[in-house]
Design an enzyme around this catalytic site. Structure first.
Site, short mmCIF file in Angstrom:
data_model
loop_
_atom_site.label_atom_id
_atom_site.label_comp_id
_atom_site.label_asym_id
_atom_site.label_seq_id
_atom_site.Cartn_x
_atom_site.Cartn_y
_atom_site.Cartn_z
N ASN A 9 0.86 -1.18 0.00
CA ASN A 9 0.00 0.00 0.00
C ASN A 9 0.90 1.23 0.00
O ASN A 9 1.47 1.57 1.03
CB ASN A 9 -0.89 -0.05 1.26
CG ASN A 9 -1.69 1.23 1.44
OD1 ASN A 9 -1.80 2.04 0.53
ND2 ASN A 9 -2.23 1.41 2.64
N LYS A 11 0.11 4.30 -0.34
CA LYS A 11 -0.55 5.50 0.19
C LYS A 11 -0.30 6.68 -0.75
O LYS A 11 -0.18 6.49 -1.96
CB LYS A 11 -0.08 5.77 1.62
CG LYS A 11 -0.16 4.49 2.49
CD LYS A 11 -0.03 4.72 3.94
CE LYS A 11 -0.15 3.38 4.66
NZ LYS A 11 -0.19 3.50 6.09
N HIS A 96 -9.58 1.00 4.46
CA HIS A 96 -8.34 1.23 5.21
C HIS A 96 -8.63 2.21 6.34
O HIS A 96 -9.44 3.13 6.19
CB HIS A 96 -7.26 1.79 4.27
CG HIS A 96 -5.92 1.82 4.93
ND1 HIS A 96 -5.56 2.83 5.79
CD2 HIS A 96 -4.87 0.97 4.86
CE1 HIS A 96 -4.32 2.58 6.23
NE2 HIS A 96 -3.89 1.47 5.69
N GLU A 98 -7.12 4.71 7.40
CA GLU A 98 -6.92 6.13 7.06
C GLU A 98 -8.14 6.68 6.31
O GLU A 98 -8.43 7.86 6.39
CB GLU A 98 -5.62 6.29 6.25
CG GLU A 98 -4.41 6.11 7.16
CD GLU A 98 -3.16 5.58 6.49
OE1 GLU A 98 -3.05 5.66 5.27
OE2 GLU A 98 -2.29 5.07 7.23
N GLU A 168 -5.71 -4.89 10.34
CA GLU A 168 -4.67 -3.88 10.61
C GLU A 168 -5.01 -3.15 11.90
O GLU A 168 -5.79 -2.18 11.89
CB GLU A 168 -4.60 -2.88 9.46
CG GLU A 168 -4.28 -3.51 8.13
CD GLU A 168 -3.75 -2.46 7.16
OE1 GLU A 168 -2.55 -2.44 6.91
OE2 GLU A 168 -4.55 -1.65 6.68
N GLY A 174 2.13 2.39 10.80
CA GLY A 174 3.06 3.50 10.68
C GLY A 174 3.68 3.95 11.99
O GLY A 174 4.30 5.00 12.07
N SER A 214 3.22 -1.98 10.44
CA SER A 214 4.66 -1.97 10.70
C SER A 214 5.36 -3.30 10.42
O SER A 214 6.27 -3.70 11.16
CB SER A 214 4.95 -1.50 12.14
OG SER A 214 4.43 -0.20 12.33
P1 PGA Z 1 2.67 0.37 7.71
O1 PGA Z 1 1.25 0.58 7.02
O2 PGA Z 1 3.27 -0.89 7.18
O3 PGA Z 1 3.47 1.60 7.31
O4 PGA Z 1 2.44 0.31 9.19
C1 PGA Z 1 0.40 -0.51 6.78
C2 PGA Z 1 -0.87 -0.04 6.11
O5 PGA Z 1 -1.35 1.06 6.44
O6 PGA Z 1 -1.44 -0.74 5.24
#
Ligand code: PGA
Length: 252
Positions: A9, A11, A96, A98, A168, A174, A214
């Site tokens: 992903n 983003k 997601h 976000e 997630e 993140g 992460s």
């Molecule tokens: P990350 O993000 O690996 O940077 O924690 C995962 C995601 O948001 O799909």
């Protein structure tokens, strides 16, 4: 045995030329290696058609990070599921955290997106997961249950064969914090049980459930070795070929 799936992903990162280069380098790397996992790259919308062209005939697939909740019409700035499909992309991420948090996407809206995306012939990567407060208050199972039940309301058993679920935990995205392999397994088993209750064993045995939050080359192997973890949704580490390949190798 379910095949492992690794989704990158991206983003809101990479300009078009950078994105093409990144996809090309991942694709070339995988063509020259023995990779058993299905690999999906989810760049920004603006890159979908070019990247689909770049990786044509290669070893990776392309997906979008979101789609509109209507099929077409007066929705300025939106991108429909059918438009995504027309670029050559085959997957779409829906729900997601976000999107849920910054764009207030409700379970109801996400359910509309799931139905539209499946009807357009896309495979859906449906994301769910609790925030830290919900985990601390021991409401994590209740929250994920609601997200799954409402996200898939009216989705039938045939359509479920084109669904992937991504768990997630929001507190791990993140942040550098990762769920322990045991925490991931516990929630994945819970999600699989919810799916069995609704659709029966034939769906749940084949349903891929990915962990996200992460993931790095150093922790991916242990998480992916859990019986109900079928791969990962990778954010930050998907932006560097070396790290992303390291995670794909951990799934082998
Ligand atoms: P990350 O993000 O690996 O940077 O924690 C995962 C995601 O948001 O799909």
């Amino acid at each position: 045995m379910r095949k492992k799936i690794i989704v990158g992903n991206w983003k809101m990162n990479t300009e078009l030329n950078e994105g093409i280069k990144l996809a090309d380098s991942i694709n070339k790397h995988l063509i020259n290696s023995a990779c058993n996992a299905t690999v999906v790259l989810c760049p920004p919308f603006t890159h979908l058609a070019s990247i689909s062209e770049t990786i044509k005939g290669g070893s990776v697939f392309v997906g979008a990070q979101n789609c509109a909740f209507e099929a077409s019409g007066a929705f300025t700035g939106e991108i429909s599921a059918a438009m995504i499909k027309s670029t050559g992309a085959e997957y779409v991420m829906i729900g997601h955290s976000e999107r849920r948090i910054h764009y207030n996407e409700s379970d109801k809206v996400l359910n509309k997106k799931v139905a539209l995306a499946l009807n357009a012939g896309l495979k859906v990567i449906f994301c769910c997961g609790e925030i830290l407060k919900e985990r601390e208050e021991n409401r994590l199972f209740e929250v994920v249950k609601r997200q799954i039940e409402e996200g898939f309301s009216n989705i039938d058993i045939e359509q479920m064969s084109n669904v992937i679920i991504g768990y997630e935990p929001v507190w791990a995205i993140g942040t550098g914090l990762t769920a322990t392999p045991e925490q991931a397994q516990e929630m994945h088993a819970f999600i699989r049980k919810l799916i069995t209750e609704k659709y029966g064993n034939s769906v749940d045995n084949n349903l891929p459930i990915l962990y996200g939050g992460s993931c790095k080359p150093s922790n991916a192997g242990e998480i992916f070795s859990q019986p109900d973890v079928d791969g990962g949704l990778i954010g930050g580490a998907a932006l560097k070929t070396e790290d992303f390949i390291g995670i794909i190798e951990a799934a082998n």
